[in-house]
Scaffold this active site. Structure first.
Site: not given
Ligand code: TYD
Length: 147
Positions: A108, A125
């Site tokens: 990332r 993801h």
């Molecule tokens: P999340 O499940 O919080 O994180 P991860 O993918 O690291 O498990 O969030 C899902 C997706 O949502 C994240 O990959 C990108 C998007 N996202 C945003 O665009 N802005 C944000 O503030 C957050 C928390 C997530």
């Protein structure tokens, strides 16, 4: 602990031809790939995958992103990695959610960006924990697709 984790190469990763690179990075973990496929993501699947973020202002844009509507690439590559501490190992290589805060050597950190609307386009993801991994694997794969 042995566990399984869902990995998605999101539409931006496919559009930027990062598949080979991401698989090479993940191979550093020596984990085993026990399922892999290309998936056309319905609105329902995208909404269920990100259901924990339903209340967020960026949710509608996030669903469009996972569906590939922002990249003219309407698919994702879905995989399950299995092995010792698979969830943590893949999360470490994927990097932090916010690509600007992610380590510059993580996937990332290297390839993600924040759009002008503020959405994190972070290329991959990776399941966050055991409970999420189990839920997500059931959502994306049929039992007979896991070898
Ligand atoms: P999340 O499940 O919080 O994180 P991860 O993918 O690291 O498990 O969030 C899902 C997706 O949502 C994240 O990959 C990108 C998007 N996202 C945003 O665009 N802005 C944000 O503030 C957050 C928390 C997530």
């Amino acid at each position: 602990m042995l566990n399984q984790t869902l990995v998605l190469i999101k539409p931006d990763g496919l559009k930027k031809s990062l598949t080979g690179n991401i698989l090479t990075r993940l191979s550093e973990t020596k984990l085993e790939i026990i399922a892999a496929k290309i998936v056309r993501v319905s609105k329902k699947l995208a909404e269920e995958h990100y259901m924990h973020l339903k209340q967020e202002p960026f949710f509608p844009e996030l669903v469009l992103y996972l569906q590939g509507e922002l990249h003219q690439r309407k698919k994702v590559m879905a995989m399950i990695y299995w092995g010792e501490d698979a969830i943590q190992k893949v999360r470490d290589i994927a990097g932090a959610t916010n690509p600007e805060e992610a380590s510059s050597v993580s996937i990332r950190g290297q390839y993600g960006r924040i759009t002008t609307k503020g959405l994190y386009e972070n290329v991959v993801h990776a399941s966050a924990n055991d409970i999420e991994a189990e839920r997500e694997i059931k959502l994306w794969f049929q039992p007979d697709e896991i070898i």
